[in-house]
Design a protein around this motif. Structure first.
Motif, PDB file in Angstrom:
ATOM      1  N   TRP A  85       0.839  -1.197   0.000  1.00 26.81           N
ATOM      2  CA  TRP A  85       0.000   0.000   0.000  1.00 26.81           C
ATOM      3  C   TRP A  85       0.868   1.239   0.000  1.00 26.81           C
ATOM      4  O   TRP A  85       0.572   2.225   0.658  1.00 26.81           O
ATOM      5  N   ASP A  86       1.958   1.205  -0.727  1.00 24.45           N
ATOM      6  CA  ASP A  86       2.860   2.344  -0.810  1.00 24.45           C
ATOM      7  C   ASP A  86       2.408   3.230  -1.966  1.00 24.45           C
ATOM      8  O   ASP A  86       2.578   2.895  -3.128  1.00 24.45           O
ATOM      9  N   ALA A  97       2.717  11.397  -4.457  1.00 27.57           N
ATOM     10  CA  ALA A  97       3.087  12.660  -3.803  1.00 27.57           C
ATOM     11  C   ALA A  97       3.077  13.795  -4.823  1.00 27.57           C
ATOM     12  O   ALA A  97       3.696  13.703  -5.879  1.00 27.57           O
ATOM     13  N   GLY A  98       2.353  14.838  -4.488  1.00 30.27           N
ATOM     14  CA  GLY A  98       2.244  15.973  -5.386  1.00 30.27           C
ATOM     15  C   GLY A  98       1.250  15.791  -6.513  1.00 30.27           C
ATOM     16  O   GLY A  98       1.030  16.688  -7.314  1.00 30.27           O
ATOM     17  N   ARG A  99       0.649  14.602  -6.608  1.00 31.80           N
ATOM     18  CA  ARG A  99      -0.296  14.322  -7.684  1.00 31.80           C
ATOM     19  C   ARG A  99      -1.732  14.189  -7.186  1.00 31.80           C
ATOM     20  O   ARG A  99      -2.657  14.243  -7.965  1.00 31.80           O
TER      21      ARG A  99
END
Length: 121
Positions: A19-20, A25-27
């Motif tokens: 579940w990484d 990030a940032g999206r």
């Protein structure tokens, strides 16, 4: 600016084991609930004699608890996640069992605490 199709292809290339979701990030953004599930879980697990995480994914949430109960187990249905969860939860010597989504859990071996009894009033 990249096209929709290019973004879809990029998403398809990202590994989906565990579940990484750090590649988001940032999206993407989300609002986390104010009650902080991970904190509540950590508090209860520290006081428990046993714990069971059903559909643990890669075991990341279990790995985040600072103190694990003496007996800790998890189930997961997706084979790639089973291996990840076993690795992730090895610190606690947790047992991770691959269980089909439709399978019945061996309830006669699991002592349950009703959530209402475990939730502070």
């Amino acid at each position: 600016m990249r096209t929709f199709e290019e973004l879809v292809e990029e998403g398809k290339a990202v590994p989906t084991a565990g579940w990484d979701f750090s590649w988001l990030a940032g999206r993407a953004s989300e609002q986390r609930p104010s009650w902080r599930y991970a904190r509540l879980l950590a508090e209860r697990m520290a006081k428990a004699s046993a714990g069971l995480d059903i559909q643990t994914g890669g075991g990341e949430l279990l790995a985040s608890i600072p103190v694990a109960p003496p007996v800790l187990a998890a189930t997961e249905s997706w084979p790639p996640n089973v291996a990840i969860a076993r690795h992730t939860s090895a610190t606690f010597e947790a047992t991770v069992v691959q269980v089909d989504d439709a399978a019945d859990l061996p309830s006669r071996r699991i002592r349950s605490t009703w959530w209402s009894a475990a939730t502070p009033r």
